[in-house]
Structure formats: C-alpha cells, structure tokens
Write a protein that holds these residues in place. Structure first.
Motif, short mmCIF file in Angstrom:
data_model
loop_
_atom_site.label_atom_id
_atom_site.label_comp_id
_atom_site.label_asym_id
_atom_site.label_seq_id
_atom_site.Cartn_x
_atom_site.Cartn_y
_atom_site.Cartn_z
N SER A 119 0.89 -1.24 0.03
CA SER A 119 0.06 -0.01 -0.08
C SER A 119 0.89 1.25 -0.02
O SER A 119 1.85 0.98 0.62
N GLU A 125 -3.93 3.30 -5.50
CA GLU A 125 -5.24 2.67 -5.27
C GLU A 125 -5.29 1.31 -5.74
O GLU A 125 -5.92 0.52 -5.43
N TYR A 127 -3.06 -0.97 -5.68
CA TYR A 127 -2.55 -1.83 -4.24
C TYR A 127 -3.74 -2.08 -3.27
O TYR A 127 -4.10 -3.18 -2.87
N ASP A 128 -4.51 -0.97 -3.15
CA ASP A 128 -5.58 -1.05 -2.19
C ASP A 128 -6.59 -1.85 -2.35
O ASP A 128 -7.45 -2.48 -1.73
N LEU A 131 -5.64 -5.65 -1.78
CA LEU A 131 -4.91 -5.77 -0.32
C LEU A 131 -4.73 -7.11 0.03
O LEU A 131 -3.82 -7.90 0.45
N VAL A 148 3.12 -0.81 5.42
CA VAL A 148 1.81 -0.42 5.50
C VAL A 148 1.80 1.15 6.01
O VAL A 148 2.54 1.62 6.98
N LYS A 152 -2.99 5.50 6.17
CA LYS A 152 -4.10 4.89 6.10
C LYS A 152 -4.21 3.73 7.40
O LYS A 152 -3.86 2.59 6.93
N ASN A 154 -6.66 2.50 8.74
CA ASN A 154 -7.54 1.32 8.46
C ASN A 154 -6.61 0.15 7.82
O ASN A 154 -6.94 -1.18 8.01
N ILE A 155 -5.70 0.19 6.77
CA ILE A 155 -5.16 -0.57 6.35
C ILE A 155 -4.13 -1.33 7.26
O ILE A 155 -3.68 -2.70 7.17
N ARG A 158 -6.25 -3.64 9.43
CA ARG A 158 -6.64 -4.69 8.57
C ARG A 158 -5.51 -5.83 8.35
O ARG A 158 -5.55 -7.12 8.43
#
Ligand code: C5P
Length: 220
Positions: A119, A125, A127-128, A131, A148, A152, A154-155, A158
């Motif tokens: 990411s 985008e 990459y995301d 994921l 990471v 981001k 949240n990534i 996750r």
C-alpha cells in the motif's frame, strides 16, 4: 527481522556525502532501530558509499529501492545489496508470485529480510484494491513483513488482523505526509518510518525524541 527497541526507523533520504551522513547518523543512532536508504544514496554516493555507511554505522540497514523486476534481476540485486551490508529490502508486491518466489527463498538463504510493499502512503489505489491478495501472497512467500502506510490506519489494522504477530509491519508517511507520530504503531505497526521531519529539522535529536514520546504515549 528488525530488533525493536524504540519502534522508529529513519528514512535517510539525503544526497549528502558519506562523511556528513555518518556524522548525522551518529548523533541519533541510539534513538532509532534501523536506517532506511534508497535511491538518493545509490545515485549520489553509489554502491561504494553505501558500503562505507553500512561499515561505519552499526545498525540494521533497510534498502528501499522498491524492487520489482523479473526474477533473475531481482535475485541479482538482492545478492549485490547483501554484499553492500544491507539487511533488509523493500520489494513491490505488484510483480506477483512468479517474480517473487525465487527471490524470497534466496533472501532467506542469504539472511536478507524482504518487506513487501502492499500500500502506498499517497495514492496507490491499485494496491488497495488488491490488499487481501497481496497480504496472502506475502505470507505464502515467507517474507519478513509488510510496508503499510501511516496515512491509512485502517489498512494497518486490517493487515495486522490478517497476519497476527508473525510479520513486522513498517509504516511510512509520518510527519510531512500527514501521519501523526505514534498513531501508526497504535494502529498495529511495529515501526514508524520518518524521514523529512527529522532530517530537515534544525534539531534532529529533539524531534526524534518527541516522536519517540508519541510512540510510547500515543494520542490519536
Ligand atoms: O520524508 P518522509 O517521512 O515522508 O519519508 C517517507 C519515506 O517512506 C520515503 O523514503 C518514502 O520513499 C517511503 N515510503 C513511503 N510510502 C510507501 C513506501 C515507502 O512514503 N508506501
């Protein structure tokens, strides 16, 4: 594996000569766990200069060249970086299994850690959107960890929930790119990667200390 004392990696994006670089690094080495070098050093001080840095400073050196070529080129680059005293390398996930399989095995044999970029701290985008696929690919390849972005969180959360504690998560994008110091590690990263906020500061040691306080006591 990068040994974690402070949770901070310096993104050493400078075009300085080796002498100036070594003086700067000695001033903050006790505060950081690894030094990330990359294209700026390769293009300015060259491989011999990188070798001088890795011989002159006793720390973990991470090469961020975002390597992403076909298999035999990847393998050549990893061998050369190993000869230069590099301990870990950041590679693009996007080249896929066929180009990563051999290099992942070679790196394990050579004692080099591969960190897979899955990411980007800005944009990225494609990459995301992929994921989960890329995280699974990394775990199947047997790499050391993932990059990471602090921008981001949240990534980060996750990926951490997917990989448990068996992989190291390195998080760039703190400071100039907008990530608040301490918040990437609070979201599950093992290390925050910081460059310009430290390098361009008038008092790099004080800035580094304040980032360490935020990592210890995050307010996110
Ligand atoms: O100066 P700054 O702290 O923004 O530096 C961030 C560093 O992390 C740079 O060396 C950049 O190349 C790297 N990086 C990033 N985003 C990624 C992967 C690496 O910003 N996804």
């Amino acid at each position: 594996m990068i040994i974690r004392h402070n949770g901070l990696i310096l993104a050493f994006d400078v075009d300085w000569d080796t002498k100036r670089s070594i003086v700067f690094l000695r001033g903050i080495m006790d505060l950081i766990d690894a030094v990330k070098v990359g294209w700026l050093q390769l293009l300015n001080i060259g491989p011999n200069g990188i070798k001088e840095l890795t011989s002159g400073i006793n720390t973990y050196f991470l090469a961020d060249i975002k390597l992403g070529d076909i298999a035999h080129i990847n393998e050549y680059v990893i061998r050369r970086l190993r000869d230069l005293g590099i301990n870990g390398v950041i590679m693009h996930a996007v080249t896929g299994r066929e180009n990563l399989n051999g290099v992942a095995k070679l790196s394990r044999d050579l004692g080099i850690d591969i960190f897979l970029l899955i990411s980007m701290s800005s944009g990225g985008e494609l990459y995301d959107l992929n994921l989960d696929y890329n995280v699974k690919l990394g775990t199947e390849l047997g790499i050391a960890g993932f990059v990471v972005p602090a921008t981001k969180p949240n990534i980060i959360r996750r990926v951490r929930s997917m990989v448990g504690n068996n992989y190291q998560l390195l998080s760039p994008g703190v400071g100039v790119q907008g990530g608040k110091p301490g918040c990437a590690t609070a979201s599950g990263a093992d290390f925050e990667i910081v460059g310009r906020s430290i390098i361009n500061s008038e008092s790099p040691r004080e800035v580094t200390l304040s980032i360490l306080s935020a990592i210890k006591d995050p307010r996110c």
